[in-house]
Design a protein around this motif. Structure first.
Motif, PDB file in Angstrom:
ATOM      1  N   SER A  87       3.541 -22.876   4.199  1.00  0.00           N
ATOM      2  CA  SER A  87       2.759 -24.172   4.371  1.00  0.00           C
ATOM      3  C   SER A  87       3.812 -25.123   4.018  1.00  0.00           C
ATOM      4  O   SER A  87       3.517 -26.679   4.388  1.00  0.00           O
ATOM      5  N   ASP A  88       5.477 -25.141   3.749  1.00  0.00           N
ATOM      6  CA  ASP A  88       6.617 -25.961   3.764  1.00  0.00           C
ATOM      7  C   ASP A  88       6.703 -26.534   4.566  1.00  0.00           C
ATOM      8  O   ASP A  88       7.208 -25.714   5.985  1.00  0.00           O
ATOM      9  N   PRO A  89       7.436 -28.022   5.581  1.00  0.00           N
ATOM     10  CA  PRO A  89       7.142 -28.368   6.456  1.00  0.00           C
ATOM     11  C   PRO A  89       8.710 -28.541   6.771  1.00  0.00           C
ATOM     12  O   PRO A  89       8.029 -28.048   8.241  1.00  0.00           O
ATOM     13  N   TYR A  90       9.868 -28.303   6.541  1.00  0.00           N
ATOM     14  CA  TYR A  90      10.773 -27.971   6.924  1.00  0.00           C
ATOM     15  C   TYR A  90      10.913 -25.987   7.481  1.00  0.00           C
ATOM     16  O   TYR A  90      10.941 -25.850   8.090  1.00  0.00           O
ATOM     17  N   ARG A  92       7.738 -24.232   8.096  1.00  0.00           N
ATOM     18  CA  ARG A  92       6.925 -24.237   9.298  1.00  0.00           C
ATOM     19  C   ARG A  92       7.284 -24.921  11.170  1.00  0.00           C
ATOM     20  O   ARG A  92       7.576 -24.246  11.738  1.00  0.00           O
ATOM     21  N   ALA A  93       8.328 -25.851  10.719  1.00  0.00           N
ATOM     22  CA  ALA A  93       9.198 -26.502  12.082  1.00  0.00           C
ATOM     23  C   ALA A  93      10.488 -25.276  12.097  1.00  0.00           C
ATOM     24  O   ALA A  93      10.122 -24.956  13.730  1.00  0.00           O
ATOM     25  N   GLN A  94      10.457 -24.840  11.426  1.00  0.00           N
ATOM     26  CA  GLN A  94      11.986 -23.676  11.799  1.00  0.00           C
ATOM     27  C   GLN A  94      11.470 -22.525  12.284  1.00  0.00           C
ATOM     28  O   GLN A  94      11.205 -21.761  13.354  1.00  0.00           O
ATOM     29  N   ARG A  96       8.442 -22.604  13.780  1.00  0.00           N
ATOM     30  CA  ARG A  96       7.889 -22.780  15.190  1.00  0.00           C
ATOM     31  C   ARG A  96       9.168 -22.894  16.485  1.00  0.00           C
ATOM     32  O   ARG A  96       8.832 -22.951  17.478  1.00  0.00           O
ATOM     33  N   PHE A  97       9.838 -23.689  15.768  1.00  0.00           N
ATOM     34  CA  PHE A  97      11.900 -23.572  16.900  1.00  0.00           C
ATOM     35  C   PHE A  97      11.685 -22.265  17.454  1.00  0.00           C
ATOM     36  O   PHE A  97      12.361 -22.085  18.357  1.00  0.00           O
ATOM     37  N   TRP A  98      11.804 -21.276  15.991  1.00  0.00           N
ATOM     38  CA  TRP A  98      12.682 -19.795  16.701  1.00  0.00           C
ATOM     39  C   TRP A  98      11.597 -19.242  17.412  1.00  0.00           C
ATOM     40  O   TRP A  98      11.446 -18.710  18.274  1.00  0.00           O
TER      41      TRP A  98
ATOM     42  N   LYS B  63      19.232 -32.026   6.136  1.00  0.00           N
ATOM     43  CA  LYS B  63      18.138 -31.094   6.864  1.00  0.00           C
ATOM     44  C   LYS B  63      17.769 -31.189   8.543  1.00  0.00           C
ATOM     45  O   LYS B  63      16.871 -32.304   8.523  1.00  0.00           O
ATOM     46  N   ILE B  65      16.303 -31.264  12.227  1.00  0.00           N
ATOM     47  CA  ILE B  65      14.938 -30.172  13.487  1.00  0.00           C
ATOM     48  C   ILE B  65      15.141 -30.476  14.388  1.00  0.00           C
ATOM     49  O   ILE B  65      15.637 -31.826  14.813  1.00  0.00           O
ATOM     50  N   ALA B  66      15.001 -29.669  15.399  1.00  0.00           N
ATOM     51  CA  ALA B  66      15.557 -29.954  17.061  1.00  0.00           C
ATOM     52  C   ALA B  66      13.886 -29.308  17.624  1.00  0.00           C
ATOM     53  O   ALA B  66      13.398 -28.941  16.971  1.00  0.00           O
ATOM     54  N   GLU B  67      13.944 -30.238  18.751  1.00  0.00           N
ATOM     55  CA  GLU B  67      12.706 -29.949  20.063  1.00  0.00           C
ATOM     56  C   GLU B  67      11.861 -31.220  19.529  1.00  0.00           C
ATOM     57  O   GLU B  67      11.320 -31.084  18.466  1.00  0.00           O
ATOM     58  N   VAL B  70       8.352 -29.776  17.963  1.00  0.00           N
ATOM     59  CA  VAL B  70       8.483 -29.547  16.443  1.00  0.00           C
ATOM     60  C   VAL B  70       8.670 -30.283  15.613  1.00  0.00           C
ATOM     61  O   VAL B  70       8.329 -30.441  14.988  1.00  0.00           O
ATOM     62  N   GLU B  73       5.078 -32.763  14.883  1.00  0.00           N
ATOM     63  CA  GLU B  73       4.875 -31.992  14.252  1.00  0.00           C
ATOM     64  C   GLU B  73       4.904 -32.210  12.492  1.00  0.00           C
ATOM     65  O   GLU B  73       4.114 -32.270  11.512  1.00  0.00           O
ATOM     66  N   TYR B  74       6.343 -32.115  12.978  1.00  0.00           N
ATOM     67  CA  TYR B  74       6.772 -31.992  11.494  1.00  0.00           C
ATOM     68  C   TYR B  74       6.607 -33.671  11.054  1.00  0.00           C
ATOM     69  O   TYR B  74       6.588 -33.872   9.886  1.00  0.00           O
ATOM     70  N   GLN B  77       3.237 -34.427   9.791  1.00  0.00           N
ATOM     71  CA  GLN B  77       2.525 -33.256   8.554  1.00  0.00           C
ATOM     72  C   GLN B  77       3.655 -34.076   7.315  1.00  0.00           C
ATOM     73  O   GLN B  77       2.764 -33.836   6.318  1.00  0.00           O
ATOM     74  N   VAL B  78       4.579 -34.308   7.692  1.00  0.00           N
ATOM     75  CA  VAL B  78       5.303 -34.927   6.225  1.00  0.00           C
ATOM     76  C   VAL B  78       4.680 -36.439   5.963  1.00  0.00           C
ATOM     77  O   VAL B  78       5.135 -37.049   4.861  1.00  0.00           O
TER      78      VAL B  78
END
Lengths: 216, 216
Positions: A87-90, A92-94, A96-98, B63, B65-67, B70, B73-74, B77-78
């Motif tokens: 649920s945490d946005p960061y 969640r982004a991670q 999706r990234f991986w 922090k 975030i790449a892509e 992604v 989406e972040y 949400q934020v």
């Protein structure tokens, strides 16, 4: 009355079908599983996924959704219960990234490295080894997304690496992902097998191996 | 006090940076835009995106975030305000499906078709034409995601096709996306240009053209 008929057009041996069906099971959703013969695709599949003509497709109240990552996001939004994505946005982004890294970079390279020939296979092997090293280091670095305590979106994606890659390399007689070279990926795979229902639901090696030996 | 410092590591000419920066602007988020020289990447970029070493990267409270997909989406949400993705799960799945199609299938094929050489370029052109036809037919079929009334996630992705492809083909002196062959894609591009702030924010053709002539 709302029509809630749920169907998956899939293939028992596909890691992409597996993640979708397992996600539905984890949400406690009852669905019909329709096995597609990839050598003789049904009209329903062609109509449901005219762009890619591939499994898996989720049909929900008659509406088709394709692409396993897109389907898992859909399942997570529509059906409550255990969440698939953090649920945490960061986080969640991670996740999706991986997942994107595994599907778009690592898997195509690994597939060509193992199943391909000549110069293409050689180049792909170099790329796959680089990508495997990146993933192994990320897991070893302690990213908690790879803890494998409660299985979720990224874990379901990761099974292509931890469960299917070893089958593929065995089928082709070419080593790629070994426990010695990528211990953290290997350990992640063992944690995933320990999660409830994963081992029982996964198609077993002794069935997958002859399938991939016949289907390059 | 929560640290909310927001930074984008980007490149003015990149369609992927554009979508991220435009998404932040649409949300009314103030951020620092850091221009990266792709021939001389900064340590901050290499540290923020060690896997791909590419722009764009969003840094939020330190922090990374790449892509671009992604990141969008972040952002959605934020930061509340105008949503980027549709709230309806099925429409949301469709937006993700077509964004993935444009980024993973159409764009790589179109790039190689226009900038590549020989047999590779020829094969890529066949693929790109097939993909463009699929997209054109989908838009012509009346899928309301392509209405371009309020710009969102899929529209920001689509600008690579409607704004950047024509520049690329002009730079390379090879035609690919013409108004005659793909009228629905062309009309979508015109609707997008009519959305608030899009035309003013997009890097203009007369700046992009010499950039892509120099940077194959």
């Amino acid at each position: 009355m709302v029509m809630t008929y749920i169907k998956v057009l899939g293939l028992w041996a596909s890691p992409y079908s597996f993640r979708v069906e397992k996600a539905l099971k984890m949400k406690g959703v009852e669905y019909e599983s329709v096995e597609i013969d990839i050598m003789n695709k049904t009209q329903e599949l062609l109509d449901s996924n005219p762009v890619h003509k591939k499994v898996p497709v989720l049909l929900h109240t008659g509406k088709p959704i394709a692409e396993s990552l897109v389907i898992m996001e859909y399942i997570d939004q529509v059906w409550k219960g255990e969440p698939l994505l953090p649920s945490d946005p960061y986080e969640r982004a991670q996740a999706r990234f991986w997942a994107k890294f595994i599907d778009d970079q690592l898997t195509p390279a690994a597939r060509t490295a193992v199943m391909g020939e000549g110069e293409d296979a050689k180049k792909a092997r170099e790329a796959a080894e680089k990508f495997l090293k990146i993933l192994d280091e990320e897991i070893r670095g302690g990213n908690k997304l790879f803890e494998g305590k409660a299985i979720g979106y990224l874990d379901l994606v990761g099974l292509v690496v931890t469960h299917w890659f070893p089958v593929l390399q065995e089928a082709a007689g070419k080593e790629l992902v070994t426990k010695d070279d990528y211990p953290a990926i290997w350990a992640w795979g063992e944690r995933l097998l320990g999660c409830p229902g994963v081992k029982d639901d996964l198609p077993p090696w002794d069935k997958l191996l002859p399938f991939f030996q016949l289907t390059p």
